[in-house]
Design an enzyme around this catalytic site. Sequence first.
Site, PDB file in Angstrom:
ATOM      1  N   GLY A  24      12.083  21.372  39.157  1.00  0.00           N
ATOM      2  CA  GLY A  24      10.968  20.885  39.964  1.00  0.00           C
ATOM      3  C   GLY A  24      11.116  19.443  40.395  1.00  0.00           C
ATOM      4  N   LYS A  55      12.071  20.509  44.786  1.00  0.00           N
ATOM      5  CA  LYS A  55      11.279  19.816  45.807  1.00  0.00           C
ATOM      6  C   LYS A  55      12.000  19.712  47.144  1.00  0.00           C
ATOM      7  CE  LYS A  55       7.309  18.025  44.124  1.00  0.00           C
ATOM      8  NZ  LYS A  55       7.119  19.013  43.055  1.00  0.00           N
ATOM      9  N   ASP A 131       1.148  19.690  43.906  1.00  0.00           N
ATOM     10  CA  ASP A 131       1.392  18.334  43.404  1.00  0.00           C
ATOM     11  C   ASP A 131       1.940  17.458  44.529  1.00  0.00           C
ATOM     12  OD1 ASP A 131       3.685  20.028  43.318  1.00  0.00           O
ATOM     13  OD2 ASP A 131       4.747  18.573  42.083  1.00  0.00           O
ATOM     14  N   ASP A 132       1.759  16.159  44.344  1.00  0.00           N
ATOM     15  CA  ASP A 132       2.323  15.137  45.238  1.00  0.00           C
ATOM     16  C   ASP A 132       2.030  15.387  46.719  1.00  0.00           C
ATOM     17  OD1 ASP A 132       3.230  14.342  42.838  1.00  0.00           O
ATOM     18  OD2 ASP A 132       5.353  14.338  43.327  1.00  0.00           O
ATOM     19  N   TYR A 176      -2.660  16.659  38.334  1.00  0.00           N
ATOM     20  CA  TYR A 176      -1.949  17.418  37.297  1.00  0.00           C
ATOM     21  C   TYR A 176      -1.728  16.634  36.014  1.00  0.00           C
ATOM     22  CZ  TYR A 176       1.896  14.980  39.663  1.00  0.00           C
ATOM     23  OH  TYR A 176       2.685  14.024  40.257  1.00  0.00           O
ATOM     24  N   ASP A 242      14.406  11.728  38.289  1.00  0.00           N
ATOM     25  CA  ASP A 242      14.523  11.606  39.750  1.00  0.00           C
ATOM     26  C   ASP A 242      13.889  10.331  40.294  1.00  0.00           C
ATOM     27  OD1 ASP A 242      11.932  12.441  39.206  1.00  0.00           O
ATOM     28  OD2 ASP A 242      11.962  14.181  40.531  1.00  0.00           O
ATOM     29  N   ASN A 270      10.955  19.869  33.085  1.00  0.00           N
ATOM     30  CA  ASN A 270      11.515  19.526  34.400  1.00  0.00           C
ATOM     31  C   ASN A 270      12.513  18.404  34.116  1.00  0.00           C
ATOM     32  OD1 ASN A 270      11.789  19.160  37.236  1.00  0.00           O
ATOM     33  ND2 ASN A 270      10.306  17.485  37.187  1.00  0.00           N
TER      34      ASN A 270
HETATM   35  C1  GDL Z   1       6.136  14.470  39.716  1.00  0.00           C
HETATM   36  C2  GDL Z   1       6.502  15.734  40.400  1.00  0.00           C
HETATM   37  C3  GDL Z   1       7.878  16.224  40.033  1.00  0.00           C
HETATM   38  C4  GDL Z   1       8.842  15.084  39.738  1.00  0.00           C
HETATM   39  C5  GDL Z   1       8.252  14.281  38.610  1.00  0.00           C
HETATM   40  C6  GDL Z   1       9.103  13.135  38.110  1.00  0.00           C
HETATM   41  C7  GDL Z   1       5.066  17.091  38.925  1.00  0.00           C
HETATM   42  C8  GDL Z   1       4.041  18.168  38.815  1.00  0.00           C
HETATM   43  N1  GDL Z   1       5.495  16.778  40.153  1.00  0.00           N
HETATM   44  O1  GDL Z   1       5.049  14.020  39.840  1.00  0.00           O
HETATM   45  O2  GDL Z   1       8.342  16.992  41.101  1.00  0.00           O
HETATM   46  O3  GDL Z   1      10.105  15.559  39.400  1.00  0.00           O
HETATM   47  O4  GDL Z   1       7.034  13.744  39.020  1.00  0.00           O
HETATM   48  O5  GDL Z   1       9.381  12.218  39.110  1.00  0.00           O
HETATM   49  O6  GDL Z   1       5.461  16.539  37.925  1.00  0.00           O
END
Ligand code: GDL
Length: 698
Positions: A24, A55, A131-132, A176, A242, A270
């Site tokens: 994710g 993403k 999200d985002d 979230y 990321d 994630n």
């Molecule tokens: C986030 C993003 C996710 C990302 C992470 C870390 C969620 C639900 N969404 O907000 O895609 O990888 O931060 O940067 O976590």
Amino acid sequence: MSDPGVTAASEPSTKRFISGVVEGFYGRPWTMEQRTELFKREQKWGLNTYLYAPKDDYKHRMYWRDLYSNREADQLIALISKAKEHEVEFIYAISPGLDITFSNPKEVATLKRKLDQVKEFGCKSFSLLFDDIETEMCPADKQAFSSFAHAQVAITNEVYKHLGEPETFLFCPTDYCAAFCTPSVSQSSYLHTVGDSLLPGVDVLWTGPKVVSHVISVESIEEVSSVLKRPPVIWDNIHANDYDPQRIFLGPYKDRPSDLIPKLKGVLTNPNCEFHPNFVAIHTMAAWCKAMAEEGQRDVEMSDEEQDHCYSPQKALTQALTDWLQEFLNTDQPTGTCRPPTRLKKESSDEEPMQTDVGESSYVPGPGENPLYTAEPLTLVDLNLLSELFYLPYEHGPTARTMLQELDWLKNHREAAAAETDTTAEWRSRAQHFDEMCEAVVQMFNRLSNAPNRRILYDLYDYICDIKSGVGLARAYVKTLGGRGPPSAQLMNNDPEPWGFRGGLSGEFQRMLPCHGNRDLFRHPPMSTVYSIRPYCPEDKMEVQRIFREMQRDGEGKVPTTAQPLISDGLSAGELPPSAHCALVLEDEMGVCGFALGLTDASQAAAKIQKAVCDSVLGDFPSLLTIRLLPRVADLAPAKGMVGGLLSSIRGCGSKGAFCELRHSDRKMLDFYTKLGSFKIIQMAALPEDIVIMGTCL
Ligand code: GDL
């Protein structure tokens, strides 16, 4: 489509515990080959789920409306069947929130068509992610829905029903994590709508108190579960990298008590964008998931600081690294990534290097020629060091911490290196030890870069190169301090090579920012309490006075009744109003716990209350500030933030300097101002004995 009016059941769901990985993150998605590899590992380690949500995969988010081409369809079909083969539940997620118009039936139909297509590929489980995304609804949606939550829930319920109420269907809210909820989790109308109206068969993803949560407590999950009316599935970003290209996380799954497991619907990590380095993240999370089930069967010995009786992050890490080492030594590579046969150095022997697999065409140096380069095999100690250097987002591993502490000590005691003092012998010995630790990093780098499995190495390469250089600079600096390196060592001269000033433009921006930009884990270990600083408003007056009285009565700066008054007392007691924009309050979960007040021009107040502060002082330091914190505020970082904010307002009013009045008995604040470094004691003849005045130029 209208607002949903469904009442959710509050019974905990009886479906199985979801455990596994969510792809994710932002950036390059994993390859189909890597995902297949992931399924194999998940099966081996007892994890049961994979959530497909990359993403930056076009058709997952940006072009969510587009159907898959035949080629893509074949790939997805193959992937879904691979997941099945390895008993991993494949959940297909889609993120339409960037541009969907919720109220347009055509949009809803497009979404259904896309998911129908994926259903035809053999996928049985689905997820809608919000999200985002922008939280402002478009005018058409504003007309149709009373809130953003209602819009999202309506479409989710409709799609869920359309797909035949799949056994697994996940919803990711826009809020979230607790940090996104206004004003709080328990009072978030967004979350309440989700809890009340989302169909009970739909589960909700949640990242914990923050996007990247340091700790996820049982209480925090109980709180959100009661609002959502179902236990959440944790989307855990603890290993996600990321957001920072210089970091990768190789530490164990940690700071989630295993008592959480029965309170959750599931957990999906994630992790890092790089596929191979996720071995530790996934392996240790799998161990955590098994912790409760295996309780009683195992004899888990815990060290004193480990409070979890079912799961030990340290043990899980060692187990993961032991298994990972075997992967590093695996030469089973696709063409082009396999390194030439290893020439291993024989341990402590003065015989010729043992060449395990020198082919007929291999070059053998003659007498007097250079010996062939030989590589030591990678060890578990190397992997442990690697993990400790790239540990977790809020914590460096023990060796990394020791290295930072040692460098800090060597730097702060550099006079012992320059001239013979009592600590010179200690300085030399610690410098030697620091050098050895740096050498271990270099050796680890050498052995890693010779490891047979090139795929893992290439995923790690940038990071290990970076740390090798960083450590190299520190090592050269210590040598220079000890008089053993050339004084013009790269980092000391005015025209360094580019690796002497790292981080690029982004690093430069960061270094310009106050506090946050300069934050590092060594000097600012993460706080477990979340503080917020906000401007003072008239309603705070009572609270501020209460804190002041409490501190006068039994705080650290407890004041004898006979003591001389301070100007600050007048400010704190509400007798003097603070200047405009010069008043801040500090809050934690329990309410107001501190404040900072200022006067841009303290001359009138001084003339009335503190005559000892004469014109000569006021000439250089015309402004005054005071700061009070309840004893429960153990961390002084938020106080620093308040002082910074106040001084910048005072400076903004054209003031040249500011002073504070402290009582000798107030050790905490005396210490605080002294450590700030910018405040110096101002000597004043007529000052009462128990008072200290400190000033700073602006
Ligand atoms: C986030 C993003 C996710 C990302 C992470 C870390 C969620 C639900 N969404 O907000 O895609 O990888 O931060 O940067 O976590």
